[in-house]
Design a protein around this motif. Structure first.
Motif, short mmCIF file in Angstrom:
data_model
loop_
_atom_site.label_atom_id
_atom_site.label_comp_id
_atom_site.label_asym_id
_atom_site.label_seq_id
_atom_site.Cartn_x
_atom_site.Cartn_y
_atom_site.Cartn_z
N LEU A 91 0.80 -1.22 0.00
CA LEU A 91 0.00 0.00 0.00
C LEU A 91 0.84 1.28 0.00
O LEU A 91 0.37 2.32 -0.46
N THR A 92 2.05 1.20 0.53
CA THR A 92 2.86 2.40 0.65
C THR A 92 4.33 2.05 0.48
O THR A 92 4.68 0.90 0.23
N THR A 93 5.20 3.03 0.63
CA THR A 93 6.62 2.84 0.38
C THR A 93 7.27 2.03 1.52
O THR A 93 6.76 1.96 2.64
N VAL A 94 8.42 1.47 1.20
CA VAL A 94 9.20 0.75 2.20
C VAL A 94 9.53 1.68 3.36
O VAL A 94 9.43 1.30 4.52
N ALA A 95 9.89 2.92 3.05
CA ALA A 95 10.27 3.88 4.08
C ALA A 95 9.11 4.15 5.04
O ALA A 95 9.29 4.19 6.26
N ASN A 96 7.91 4.36 4.49
CA ASN A 96 6.76 4.65 5.35
C ASN A 96 6.46 3.48 6.30
O ASN A 96 6.10 3.69 7.47
N VAL A 97 6.57 2.26 5.79
CA VAL A 97 6.32 1.08 6.63
C VAL A 97 7.36 0.98 7.73
O VAL A 97 7.03 0.79 8.91
N GLU A 253 16.60 -2.42 11.32
CA GLU A 253 15.86 -2.86 10.15
C GLU A 253 15.43 -1.67 9.30
O GLU A 253 15.36 -1.77 8.06
N VAL A 254 15.13 -0.55 9.94
CA VAL A 254 14.74 0.65 9.21
C VAL A 254 15.87 1.09 8.28
O VAL A 254 15.68 1.33 7.09
N LEU A 255 17.07 1.18 8.85
CA LEU A 255 18.20 1.65 8.06
C LEU A 255 18.61 0.65 6.99
O LEU A 255 18.85 1.02 5.83
N PHE A 256 18.68 -0.63 7.36
CA PHE A 256 19.02 -1.65 6.37
C PHE A 256 17.98 -1.69 5.26
O PHE A 256 18.32 -1.80 4.08
N GLY A 257 16.70 -1.61 5.65
CA GLY A 257 15.63 -1.70 4.66
C GLY A 257 15.66 -0.55 3.67
O GLY A 257 15.46 -0.75 2.46
N VAL A 258 15.91 0.65 4.17
CA VAL A 258 16.02 1.81 3.28
C VAL A 258 17.21 1.66 2.35
O VAL A 258 17.15 1.99 1.17
N LEU A 259 18.32 1.14 2.88
CA LEU A 259 19.51 0.95 2.06
C LEU A 259 19.26 -0.05 0.94
O LEU A 259 19.63 0.19 -0.22
N TRP A 260 18.62 -1.18 1.27
CA TRP A 260 18.31 -2.18 0.23
C TRP A 260 17.37 -1.59 -0.82
O TRP A 260 17.55 -1.83 -2.02
N ALA A 261 16.35 -0.84 -0.37
CA ALA A 261 15.41 -0.24 -1.32
C ALA A 261 16.11 0.78 -2.22
O ALA A 261 15.76 0.94 -3.40
N TRP A 262 17.10 1.44 -1.68
CA TRP A 262 17.88 2.41 -2.45
C TRP A 262 18.72 1.70 -3.50
O TRP A 262 18.71 2.05 -4.69
N GLY A 264 18.58 -1.58 -4.47
CA GLY A 264 17.97 -2.63 -5.27
C GLY A 264 16.67 -2.28 -5.96
O GLY A 264 16.21 -3.02 -6.83
N ALA A 265 16.03 -1.16 -5.56
CA ALA A 265 14.75 -0.81 -6.16
C ALA A 265 14.66 0.65 -6.58
O ALA A 265 13.60 1.10 -7.03
N GLY A 266 15.74 1.39 -6.44
CA GLY A 266 15.76 2.77 -6.90
C GLY A 266 15.00 3.75 -6.05
O GLY A 266 14.73 4.87 -6.49
N GLU A 267 14.62 3.39 -4.81
CA GLU A 267 13.94 4.32 -3.91
C GLU A 267 15.01 5.15 -3.19
O GLU A 267 15.46 4.81 -2.10
N THR A 268 15.42 6.24 -3.83
CA THR A 268 16.52 7.05 -3.33
C THR A 268 16.12 7.81 -2.06
O THR A 268 15.12 8.54 -2.07
N PRO A 269 16.88 7.68 -0.98
CA PRO A 269 16.54 8.41 0.25
C PRO A 269 16.88 9.88 0.15
O PRO A 269 17.86 10.27 -0.50
#
Length: 305
Positions: A91-97, A253-262, A264-269
């Motif tokens: 429903l929303t971005t990795v960051a929001n979750v 997990e927040v930091l690791f998850g944002v890093l992986w999304a950045w 591996g999925a192009g969700e630039t922080p």
């Protein structure tokens, strides 16, 4: 397991947990409840095998039959965590979750304080405050400008830290009173209970199935490597770390998850994410270092005694 080993194991747990967001961004056709069903189903299969090896089928069954209310409460909490997390990611971005989940340490600290009467060290309260400030810095602007779908995802994700706080407290309660329970307070099967409940409740909502073979491969990996293994390790860690300490380390997990999304999925922080992340890492490093030092001092005193 020593206190230092518990911290190191919890770091590994958060690293494994953090890959869920980036993996879901690479699914072809599976959506929402189907994603949750398959991940929980594969998780249940992997857990069944691992627990059979670790405990033996008879011991696992005996624990399930006589584990007591704490075991089933923990299992229910795991099911909420498994289900709400994956639905929120659709429903929303990795960051929001992940930022919503970062409320966990505060909920856990308060719950363990009132239920278990834990007196938290000043360093832990300080670390919780600093980490919370860092998280707010990271995503405050994004949360204020989210659309209705994203807000719905955030609302669903809020169930995760609430269930996690209840779960860590239940695990600590079990350790304290395990000698009085059938099964000796063995809480590993609770993860299996959670996976089965999650799979059963999402199965009717998963149809029509649309997952491709590639999707099933990704979801099988999530069920085994991202859930089964780290969740079992997490239960083992609860023997040596207090609930607030576990929840605080879980913020990684927040930091690791944002890093992986950045990566591996192009969700630039945003720059605020990097700045806030530095605050979070600093708070965690400070608490972990002081905790390891204190744990080492205690172990040394015991050895000399």
């Amino acid at each position: 397991m020593t206190h230092r080993q518990g911290i190191a194991t919890m770091l590994l747990v958060t690293l494994l947990w953090s890959i869920a967001g980036v993996v879901t961004r690479h699914l072809d056709s599976a959506a929402s409840f189907e994603v949750t069903f398959w991940r929980s189903a594969f998780n249940a299969v992997a857990l069944g095998v691992l627990l059979a090896v670790l405990r033996g089928p008879r011991a696992v069954w005996a624990t399930l039959r006589g584990g007591g209310r704490a075991l089933w409460l923990s299992g229910l909490c795991w099911s909420v965590m498994f289900t709400a997390f994956m639905v929120a990611l659709t429903l929303t971005t990795v960051a929001n979750v992940l930022v919503t989940m970062a409320l966990g340490p505060l909920f856990t600290a308060l719950l363990s304080r009132f239920v278990l009467h834990h007196r938290l060290a000043t360093r832990t309260w300080l670390a919780i405050f600093l980490a919370g400030a860092g998280i707010a810095w990271m995503y405050g602007n994004e949360l204020l400008h989210s659309d209705a779908r994203a807000l719905a995802g955030i609302a669903v994700a809020l169930a995760v830290p609430v269930a996690a706080a209840t779960n860590w407290t239940a695990l600590q309660y079990s350790r304290r009173h395990g000698a009085d329970q059938a099964g000796g307070g063995d809480m590993l099967p609770a993860v299996l209970i959670g996976a089965l409940i999650s799979a059963a409740t999402t199965l009717p909502l998963a149809a029509p199935f649309q997952a491709t073979a590639a999707d099933l491969g990704w979801l099988a990996m999530l069920g085994a490597l991202q859930l089964a293994v780290p969740c079992l390790l997490c239960v083992a860690v609860s023997r040596v770390l207090h609930a607030p300490e576990m929840s605080l380390l879980g913020l990684l997990e927040v930091l690791f998850g944002v890093l992986w999304a950045w990566l591996g999925a192009g969700e630039t922080p945003a720059p605020s994410v990097l700045a806030g992340g530095t605050v979070v890492l600093g708070a965690l490093a400070l608490d972990a270092a002081l905790g390891m030092r204190q744990g080492g001092a205690v172990e040394g005193a015991r050895a000399r005694a």
